[in-house]
Design an enzyme around this catalytic site. Structure first.
Site, PDB file in Angstrom:
ATOM      1  N   HIS A 123       4.179   9.937  -3.058  1.00 58.89           N
ATOM      2  CA  HIS A 123       3.862  11.245  -2.514  1.00 58.89           C
ATOM      3  C   HIS A 123       2.973  10.997  -1.301  1.00 58.89           C
ATOM      4  CE1 HIS A 123       4.363  12.028  -6.881  1.00 58.89           C
ATOM      5  NE2 HIS A 123       4.798  13.204  -6.520  1.00 58.89           N
ATOM      6  N   ASP A 136      -0.448  10.194  -2.440  1.00 60.56           N
ATOM      7  CA  ASP A 136      -0.675   8.927  -3.167  1.00 60.56           C
ATOM      8  C   ASP A 136      -1.107   7.872  -2.162  1.00 60.56           C
ATOM      9  OD1 ASP A 136       0.515  10.174  -5.377  1.00 60.56           O
ATOM     10  OD2 ASP A 136       2.480   9.297  -4.967  1.00 60.56           O
ATOM     11  N   MET A 186      12.136   5.944  -1.282  1.00 62.74           N
ATOM     12  CA  MET A 186      12.009   7.381  -1.531  1.00 62.74           C
ATOM     13  C   MET A 186      10.587   7.821  -1.238  1.00 62.74           C
ATOM     14  SD  MET A 186      10.702   9.669  -3.974  1.00 62.74           S
ATOM     15  CE  MET A 186      10.889   9.265  -5.699  1.00 62.74           C
ATOM     16  N   GLU A 200      14.510  17.842  -7.887  1.00 57.31           N
ATOM     17  CA  GLU A 200      14.185  17.410  -9.251  1.00 57.31           C
ATOM     18  C   GLU A 200      13.779  18.606 -10.105  1.00 57.31           C
ATOM     19  OE1 GLU A 200      11.424  14.216  -9.555  1.00 57.31           O
ATOM     20  OE2 GLU A 200      10.984  14.619 -11.653  1.00 57.31           O
ATOM     21  N   LYS A 225      12.685  20.652 -13.677  1.00 52.85           N
ATOM     22  CA  LYS A 225      11.849  20.541 -14.887  1.00 52.85           C
ATOM     23  C   LYS A 225      11.700  21.944 -15.444  1.00 52.85           C
ATOM     24  CE  LYS A 225       7.420  18.585 -16.511  1.00 52.85           C
ATOM     25  NZ  LYS A 225       6.135  17.969 -16.081  1.00 52.85           N
ATOM     26  N   GLU A 254      15.631  13.790 -14.074  1.00 54.00           N
ATOM     27  CA  GLU A 254      14.677  12.946 -14.806  1.00 54.00           C
ATOM     28  C   GLU A 254      14.931  13.060 -16.304  1.00 54.00           C
ATOM     29  OE1 GLU A 254      10.408  12.718 -13.802  1.00 54.00           O
ATOM     30  OE2 GLU A 254      10.017  12.973 -15.941  1.00 54.00           O
ATOM     31  N   HIS A 293      12.595  15.422 -18.283  1.00 54.55           N
ATOM     32  CA  HIS A 293      12.698  16.847 -17.982  1.00 54.55           C
ATOM     33  C   HIS A 293      13.911  17.484 -18.633  1.00 54.55           C
ATOM     34  CE1 HIS A 293      10.132  15.977 -14.160  1.00 54.55           C
ATOM     35  NE2 HIS A 293       9.526  15.662 -15.277  1.00 54.55           N
ATOM     36  N   ASP A 308      15.317   9.644 -11.904  1.00 51.85           N
ATOM     37  CA  ASP A 308      13.998   9.298 -12.455  1.00 51.85           C
ATOM     38  C   ASP A 308      14.170   8.879 -13.906  1.00 51.85           C
ATOM     39  OD1 ASP A 308      11.492  11.533 -10.913  1.00 51.85           O
ATOM     40  OD2 ASP A 308      12.652   9.830 -10.155  1.00 51.85           O
ATOM     41  N   ASP A 317       5.595  16.698 -21.263  1.00 54.28           N
ATOM     42  CA  ASP A 317       6.208  15.655 -20.435  1.00 54.28           C
ATOM     43  C   ASP A 317       5.528  14.316 -20.692  1.00 54.28           C
ATOM     44  OD1 ASP A 317       6.776  15.423 -16.819  1.00 54.28           O
ATOM     45  OD2 ASP A 317       7.679  14.387 -18.528  1.00 54.28           O
ATOM     46  N   ASP A 337       6.820  11.071 -20.095  1.00 53.65           N
ATOM     47  CA  ASP A 337       7.019  10.061 -19.045  1.00 53.65           C
ATOM     48  C   ASP A 337       6.805   8.648 -19.567  1.00 53.65           C
ATOM     49  OD1 ASP A 337       5.556  12.069 -16.363  1.00 53.65           O
ATOM     50  OD2 ASP A 337       7.593  11.996 -17.154  1.00 53.65           O
ATOM     51  N   ASP A 375      10.081   6.782 -13.114  1.00 56.74           N
ATOM     52  CA  ASP A 375       8.994   7.743 -12.949  1.00 56.74           C
ATOM     53  C   ASP A 375       8.303   7.838 -14.300  1.00 56.74           C
ATOM     54  OD1 ASP A 375       8.632  11.249 -11.982  1.00 56.74           O
ATOM     55  OD2 ASP A 375       7.211   9.607 -12.247  1.00 56.74           O
TER      56      ASP A 375
HETATM   57  C1  DIG Z   1       7.330  14.248 -11.625  1.00 58.40           C
HETATM   58  O1  DIG Z   1       8.398  13.999 -12.503  1.00 58.40           O
HETATM   59  C2  DIG Z   1       7.828  14.255 -10.210  1.00 58.40           C
HETATM   60  C3  DIG Z   1       6.733  13.953  -9.237  1.00 58.40           C
HETATM   61  O2  DIG Z   1       6.032  12.860  -9.743  1.00 58.40           O
HETATM   62  C4  DIG Z   1       7.470  13.543  -8.004  1.00 58.40           C
HETATM   63  O3  DIG Z   1       7.421  14.582  -7.095  1.00 58.40           O
HETATM   64  C5  DIG Z   1       8.893  13.287  -8.444  1.00 58.40           C
HETATM   65  C6  DIG Z   1       9.409  12.033  -7.820  1.00 58.40           C
HETATM   66  O4  DIG Z   1      10.042  11.201  -8.716  1.00 58.40           O
HETATM   67  N1  DIG Z   1       8.834  13.265  -9.921  1.00 58.40           N
HETATM   68 MN    MN Z   2      10.036  12.682 -11.792  1.00 59.50          MN
HETATM   69 MN    MN Z   3       8.154  13.806 -15.851  1.00 55.06          MN
END
Ligand code: DIG
Ligand code: MN
Ligand code: MN
Length: 389
Positions: free
Chosen positions: A56, A59, A90, A183, A185, A219, A222, A247, A257, A259, A289
């Site tokens: 990001h 980041d 990315m 993406e 969610k 993802e 998600h 992801d 979530d 992860d 991710d």
């Molecule tokens: C969270 O699942 C999101 C954020 O971390 C980011 O914007 C995106 C990139 O993989 N995944």
């Molecule tokens: Mn993600």
């Molecule tokens: Mn996530």
């Protein structure tokens, strides 16, 4: 640990700075690890054998960095990329952490916030392009509601479309080699998020001014939060030519979530995902991710990163064994056998075909009585995954 499950550049394994750089704090506890610099994180990823690093904007460059601080961070980051050979495939914008986005970014009720989100994203796109990113992700972490009375979802959809159309124009105007990946969610951090699933985005993309520039970034966690089969979401995206990024992580159903490390929870679903990606020849990044458990120090974070990649490679080998397993393949051939008796009814519609099909007599009872041998097939897969075939 030197064996055949060592990551190589051609595997395109990537991690976000926010993943291996996560110091472990959560809503209920403090950080458990010191914050490392972006450059140090690149060296850590180089050490474990990753192909690339994603980020990001914030980041990499803190939102309140001075121009001198920005220049220094960027110089060190570029030096680390050069020294390790890591790519930056990315990039994305943090449109969810700063309080200004507390009621959304592109879908905020406040036109000033929506404009600021475009401002921030264009600068972040410039940074991503400068570092060689070819995919730009949009995760709408704050694009949603807790109070339906406060925000019309149709307005939210239209604001989001306006923002993406504007940013596609910007990328074309700048001549960047960038495509967008949306993406989804279903919730968290907002009570409900707009565009809750990959399927919702696949329906939305075709309403954009430049749909060819926009795909999805599904993802695991998600789609699992929405109670869905992740591989099916990926398959629909692939079939639509819209799987621009992915992801990878893991997630127990009906949980926040998590992860987790890839394969940490649902090995069988992870197997069928890896099998799908390898069967269709997906050529994009395998982006993890995911985050190490809060229990870990940075040696544990390296274990986490190695585990993500090793599990992917082990499951890739299992997929090859699945394809080579004579009993499994023989059973699949039986299951998918076609005696050709319906060939006259296949293909494009004709009135004659419809008439003949309506007149045809089917053995409905016989068709329904057949045993399909799926128990046998699924047990063979289990035994493959359990290492006994
Ligand atoms: C969270 O699942 C999101 C954020 O971390 C980011 O914007 C995106 C990139 O993989 N995944
Ligand atoms: Mn993600
Ligand atoms: Mn996530």
């Amino acid at each position: 640990m030197s064996d055949q499950y060592q990551p190589q550049p051609e595997h395109k394994f990537t991690f976000g700075l926010w993943t291996v750089g996560n110091p472990g704090g959560d809503a209920f506890g403090e950080d458990v690890r010191p914050q490392l610099s972006p450059a140090d994180l690149v060296y850590l990823l180089g050490e474990v054998g990753a192909y690339g690093v994603n980020f990001h904007d914030n980041d990499l460059i803190p939102i309140n960095a001075t121009p001198a601080e920005r220049a220094s961070i960027l110089k060190a980051f570029k030096q680390a990329l050069a020294a390790t050979g890591l790519k930056a495939p990315m990039a994305t914008t943090n449109l969810f952490a700063d309080p200004v986005f507390k009621d959304g970014a592109f879908t905020s009720n406040d036109a000033r916030v929506r404009a600021y989100a475009l401002h921030k994203t264009m600068h972040a796109i410039d940074l991503g392009a400068e570092l060689g990113a070819e995919v730009y992700v949009f995760w709408g972490g704050r694009e949603g509601i807790e109070v339906d009375a406060a925000k019309d979802p149709v307005a939210g959809i239209r604001y989001f479309r306006d923002a993406l159309n504007f940013l596609c124009e910007y990328v074309k105007d700048q001549g960047y080699n960038l495509k967008f990946a949306l993406e989804a969610k279903p919730n968290e951090p907002r009570g409900d998020l707009f565009f809750p699933t990959t399927g919702a985005y696949l329906g939305f993309i075709n309403t954009l001014q430049y749909p060819e520039m926009v795909g999805v970034n599904p993802e695991v966690a998600h789609e699992h939060m929405a109670g869905l089969n992740f591989m099916h979401a990926v398959a629909q995206a692939w079939e639509a030519g819209k799987l621009f990024h992915i992801d990878l992580n893991d997630q127990n159903y009906a949980r926040f979530d998590q992860d987790w490390r890839f394969g940490a929870q649902n090995l069988k679903q992870a197997f069928f995902l890896v099998k799908f990606l390898e069967d269709v020849g997906y050529a994009g990044s395998r982006h993890f991710d995911a985050h190490a458990f809060r229990t870990e120090d940075y040696e544990g974070v390296k274990d986490f990163a190695r585990g993500c990649m090793r599990t992917y490679l082990i499951l890739k080998e299992k997929a090859a064994r699945f394809a080579a397993d004579a009993e499994i393949q023989g059973l699949l051939a039986e299951i998918h056998a076609d005696d050709g008796s319906m060939d006259a009814f296949k293909g494009a519609y004709t009135a004659a075909k419809a008439a003949a099909l309506k007149a045809h007599t089917f053995d409905r009872i016989g068709l329904g009585a057949r045993g399909l041998q799926y128990e046998k097939l699924d047990q063979l897969v289990n035994e493959l995954l359990l290492g006994v075939r």
